[in-house]
Write an enzyme that holds these catalytic residues in place. Structure first.
Site, PDB file in Angstrom:
ATOM      1  N   ARG A  35     -17.028 -12.529 -33.713  1.00 24.21           N
ATOM      2  CA  ARG A  35     -17.176 -12.536 -35.180  1.00 24.21           C
ATOM      3  C   ARG A  35     -17.459 -12.350 -35.989  1.00 24.21           C
ATOM      4  NH1 ARG A  35     -12.083 -12.266 -35.312  1.00 24.21           N
ATOM      5  NH2 ARG A  35     -11.440 -12.368 -37.981  1.00 24.21           N
ATOM      6  N   ASP A 140      -9.090 -26.110 -48.039  1.00 27.62           N
ATOM      7  CA  ASP A 140     -10.324 -25.503 -47.296  1.00 27.62           C
ATOM      8  C   ASP A 140     -11.023 -25.208 -47.591  1.00 27.62           C
ATOM      9  OD1 ASP A 140      -7.390 -22.983 -44.731  1.00 27.62           O
ATOM     10  OD2 ASP A 140      -9.939 -22.888 -45.770  1.00 27.62           O
TER      11      ASP A 140
HETATM   12  C1  LIG Z   1      -5.832 -19.690 -39.121  1.00 32.17           C
HETATM   13  S1  LIG Z   1      -6.061 -20.789 -41.240  1.00 32.17           S
HETATM   14  C2  LIG Z   1      -4.309 -21.238 -40.096  1.00 32.17           C
HETATM   15  C3  LIG Z   1      -4.269 -21.621 -41.604  1.00 32.17           C
HETATM   16  C4  LIG Z   1      -2.876 -22.864 -41.552  1.00 32.17           C
HETATM   17  N1  LIG Z   1      -3.269 -23.996 -41.104  1.00 32.17           N
HETATM   18  C5  LIG Z   1      -1.614 -22.604 -40.825  1.00 32.17           C
HETATM   19  O1  LIG Z   1      -1.589 -22.937 -39.585  1.00 32.17           O
HETATM   20  O2  LIG Z   1      -1.133 -21.393 -40.430  1.00 32.17           O
HETATM   21  C6  LIG Z   1      -7.645 -21.634 -40.307  1.00 32.17           C
HETATM   22  C7  LIG Z   1      -7.922 -22.128 -41.965  1.00 32.17           C
HETATM   23  O3  LIG Z   1      -8.849 -22.754 -41.225  1.00 32.17           O
HETATM   24  C8  LIG Z   1     -10.292 -23.280 -42.465  1.00 32.17           C
HETATM   25  N2  LIG Z   1     -11.374 -23.445 -42.211  1.00 32.17           N
HETATM   26  C9  LIG Z   1     -12.607 -23.071 -41.045  1.00 32.17           C
HETATM   27  N3  LIG Z   1     -13.347 -24.203 -41.281  1.00 32.17           N
HETATM   28  C10 LIG Z   1     -12.547 -24.553 -42.158  1.00 32.17           C
HETATM   29  C11 LIG Z   1     -13.611 -25.806 -42.066  1.00 32.17           C
HETATM   30  N4  LIG Z   1     -14.986 -26.394 -41.802  1.00 32.17           N
HETATM   31  N5  LIG Z   1     -13.023 -26.821 -43.158  1.00 32.17           N
HETATM   32  C12 LIG Z   1     -11.890 -26.436 -43.892  1.00 32.17           C
HETATM   33  N6  LIG Z   1     -10.702 -25.247 -43.553  1.00 32.17           N
HETATM   34  C13 LIG Z   1     -12.265 -24.914 -42.292  1.00 32.17           C
HETATM   35  C14 LIG Z   1     -10.102 -21.543 -42.402  1.00 32.17           C
HETATM   36  O4  LIG Z   1     -10.700 -20.858 -43.902  1.00 32.17           O
HETATM   37  C15 LIG Z   1      -8.609 -21.305 -42.656  1.00 32.17           C
HETATM   38  O5  LIG Z   1      -7.749 -21.324 -43.894  1.00 32.17           O
END
Ligand SMILES: C[S@@+](CC[C@H](N)C(=O)[O-])C[C@H]1O[C@@H](n2cnc3c(N)ncnc32)[C@H](O)[C@@H]1O
Length: 608
Positions: A35, A140
């Site tokens: 990425r 998030d």
């Molecule tokens: C693919 S999305 C999933 C959204 C939702 N949970 C779904 O399944 O539809 C992944 C999410 O993980 C969040 N994320 C990534 N690293 C993270 C972290 N260290 N702590 C919290 N959230 C995180 C990203 O910002 C993103 O919004």
């Protein structure tokens, strides 16, 4: 990729962490690098080192880079089958109580997941109860995504939601649709970094979908340990379709593996609890476990019997205070190989039983081992050697426990005496039993004999019964014959009595059987005087000798009828001529008798 490029990338990640406070070190390298490389290429930059330089002079680039790294893909009720299962199976269980319901949507992105959960619980509880009981935390790491969750959605973004639900739960706000304000009060959106921040606790439901996949196994393990801590004992964990819980399977158990719904394993082993707490960074709880371990240690230390523990390599792991005293083992020996220590062979050889227990994985006991205390007194011990086997079946060590059985020694003697008495009683009983057995066998033989005699008697009885039946029938037959004989006799008497001729019937031996009236009258002897007498012995006026030849003629097979006229003297002394006719009865060979007819001839007849 070259080693240099790899190092440059690692330095870039460290820079992001140190300069911007964002730690990507726990993310899977391959996708993270992909990425960042993508963004770098968009800018026409060739190397990670050059991009690193670019970031340093363009602070705005951070936001763009974060948006590139944090994938925000989401939608309402994403993977509908999993949400259906949540609605049908778990929501009813969660709402069944009456207390507060705490839900955490971690990595919620732009909030669709959190609103989906709110809709499910509002449907199950009704609005009033939902507002009263339900708290939904939606977090998030991406602030931008959270702003969108708060600000609402475009009509296009709501297209994936059932129109009826959209109507009930969203209201217009200018161009956008926001979750109904009345219901929104139970929902809190906030920034939370799963890799760093303390978890939200006392949860009934933790939804973390499609987020763990971005982290390395180690980071996933740490996050899951915190999740375990954050969930109530009966709480549920809802993961994304590709997330398997490979790292921490012992902490959760599937409610439905396919839809990735899990429940917490509430009673972890102490070791796992310690690991979980260490991973989750909960120092207080971790200390509490450490305290528990210390309590255990002290319990062993203060056990009222000596105990020695060696590990699988034969290293002395512990010798509690009674053991150290009894065997004079200094604390410093703990950690040394047992075989190098005197206690391994003096006062009792421990190496052999430990080796055996290690090999066979079966406990063993050395009975009545005499050991001298430091003060010179002697005691008798039973030494129990026990393998220490872990849950996975591996042998982790051996425990040797020494139980003082001195006070049991005379008890044992008593028991031995009783045992011997019992033994001799048992033998006597055995003999009596055998005697009884033989008496029973004898009785059985007698019984069998009686039985057979009885059977014989039974047979005889039956034979007698049958003979009896035969005799009865013979008897009946005889009675009939007697009747017949009587009838014939009457007939005979009637005939012989009414004829004018003297008649006599002789049997085979010429004895008189019938003697009629005319014969009695003619010769002067009554029937009862002659019956049964030989005809030739009769003293009557008839010259029997002259008749003999004729009477006996039938016995020689000669003519069966003879006739002779003899001179005889009647009872009145008168001389007469008497015609005697003899008829032999039966066939010539075996005459059965003779019928004699005697007739006095008139003078003129006698002259002829
Ligand atoms: C693919 S999305 C999933 C959204 C939702 N949970 C779904 O399944 O539809 C992944 C999410 O993980 C969040 N994320 C990534 N690293 C993270 C972290 N260290 N702590 C919290 N959230 C995180 C990203 O910002 C993103 O919004």
């Amino acid at each position: 990729m070259t080693l240099e490029a790899g190092n440059d990338f690692e330095r870039l990640i460290e820079y992001l962490r140190d300069a911007r406070g964002f730690d990507f070190t726990g993310y899977k390298r391959a996708s993270l690098m992909r990425r960042v490389a993508h963004r770098r290429t968009e800018l026409g930059i060739d190397t990670f080192r050059a991009y690193h330089d670019y970031l340093q002079v363009h602070p705005d680039e951070f936001v763009t880079l974060f948006n590139k790294i944090l994938i925000n893909v989401t939608e309402f009720f994403r993977d509908p089958a999993a949400w259906d299962l949540l609605r049908d199976e778990l929501v009813p269980r969660i709402v069944a109580g009456s207390g507060e319901i705490r839900i955490w949507s971690a990595g919620t992105s732009s909030g669709e997941e959190a609103y989906s959960a709110a809709i499910l619980f509002c449907e199950a509880l009704g609005e009033a109860s939902f507002l009263d009981r339900v708290k939904i935390y939606a977090t998030d790491v991406d602030e931008e995504a959270l702003s969108k969750a708060r600000a609402g959605y475009s009509a296009k973004e709501l297209e994936s939601l059932d129109p009826e639900l959209r109507e009930r739960y969203f209201e217009h706000q200018g161009e956008r649709f926001v979750f109904r304000a009345a219901l929104r009060r139970g929902m809190i959106f906030g920034r939370h970094d799963l890799t760093q921040d303390a978890p939200i606790s006392r949860l009934d439901l933790l939804i973390c979908r499609n987020t763990l996949i971005y982290f390395t196994a180690e980071t996933q393990g740490r996050i899951l340990a915190r999740f375990h801590y954050a969930l109530n004992d009966d709480g549920y964990l809802f993961l994304g379709r590709a997330e398997m819980l490979l790292t921490n399977a012992a902490l959760f158990t599937p409610v439905d593996m396919k839809e990735r719904l899990f429940t917490k394993v509430a009673r972890l082993q102490l070791r796992e609890r310690l690991m979980v707490l260490a991973q989750s960074g909960n120092a207080e709880a971790s200390n509490s476990i450490a305290r528990q371990l210390r309590v255990r240690e002290l319990a062993t230390e203060g056990a009222p019997f000596p105990q020695i523990v060696v590990d699988a390599m034969g290293v002395l792991v512990s010798a509690n205070q009674p053991a150290r005293e009894l065997f004079d083992v200094p604390q410093i020996d703990v950690g040394r190989a047992l075989k190098d220590l005197q206690v391994s062979y003096n006062p009792v050889d421990l190496r052999t039983p430990i080796d055996r227990v290690t090999r066979d994985r079966q406990p063993t006991t050395l009975h009545s081992v005499e050991i001298k205390h430091g003060d010179g007194t002697r005691a008798i011990f039973d030494v129990h050697v026990r393998p220490l086997i872990d849950e996975d079946g591996s042998l982790v060590g051996t425990a040797v426990n020494f139980f003082d059985v001195s006070h049991l020694t005379h008890l044992r003697a008593d028991v031995e005496r009783l045992r011997q008495e019992l033994q001799s009683g048992k033998e006597e009983l055995e003999t009596t039993n055998e005697e009884l057995q033989s008496a029973v066998e004898e009785l059985e033989t007698t019984n069998e004999e009686l039985q057979s005699t009885n059977e014989e008697l039974e047979t005889l009885n039956e034979e007698l019964e049958s003979t009896n039946a035969e005799l009865e029938s013979i008897n009946t037959d005889l009675r009939h014959r007697t009747d017949e004989v009587e009838r014939l006799n009457t007939l005979l008497l009637a005939i012989t009595g009414n004829i004018e001729l003297g008649a006599a019937v002789l049997d085979g031996s010429f004895r008189v059987q019938v003697w009629n009236e005319r014969a009695a009258d003619l010769w002067g002897v009554r029937s009862d005087e002659v019956l049964g007498s030989s005809f030739f012995d009769l003293d009557i006026g008839l010259p029997a000798d002259q008749l003999r030849a004729m009477i006996q003629a039938g016995t020689g097979g000669r003519p069966l009828r003879g006739e002779l006229v003899v001179v005889a003297t009647t009872r009145r002394g008168r001389q007469i001529h008497c015609r005697v006719i003899a008829h032999t009865l039966g066939n010539g060979e075996h005459p059965t008798g003779v019928v004699l007819v005697m007739e006095e001839l008139k003078p003129e007849e006698s002259r002829r």
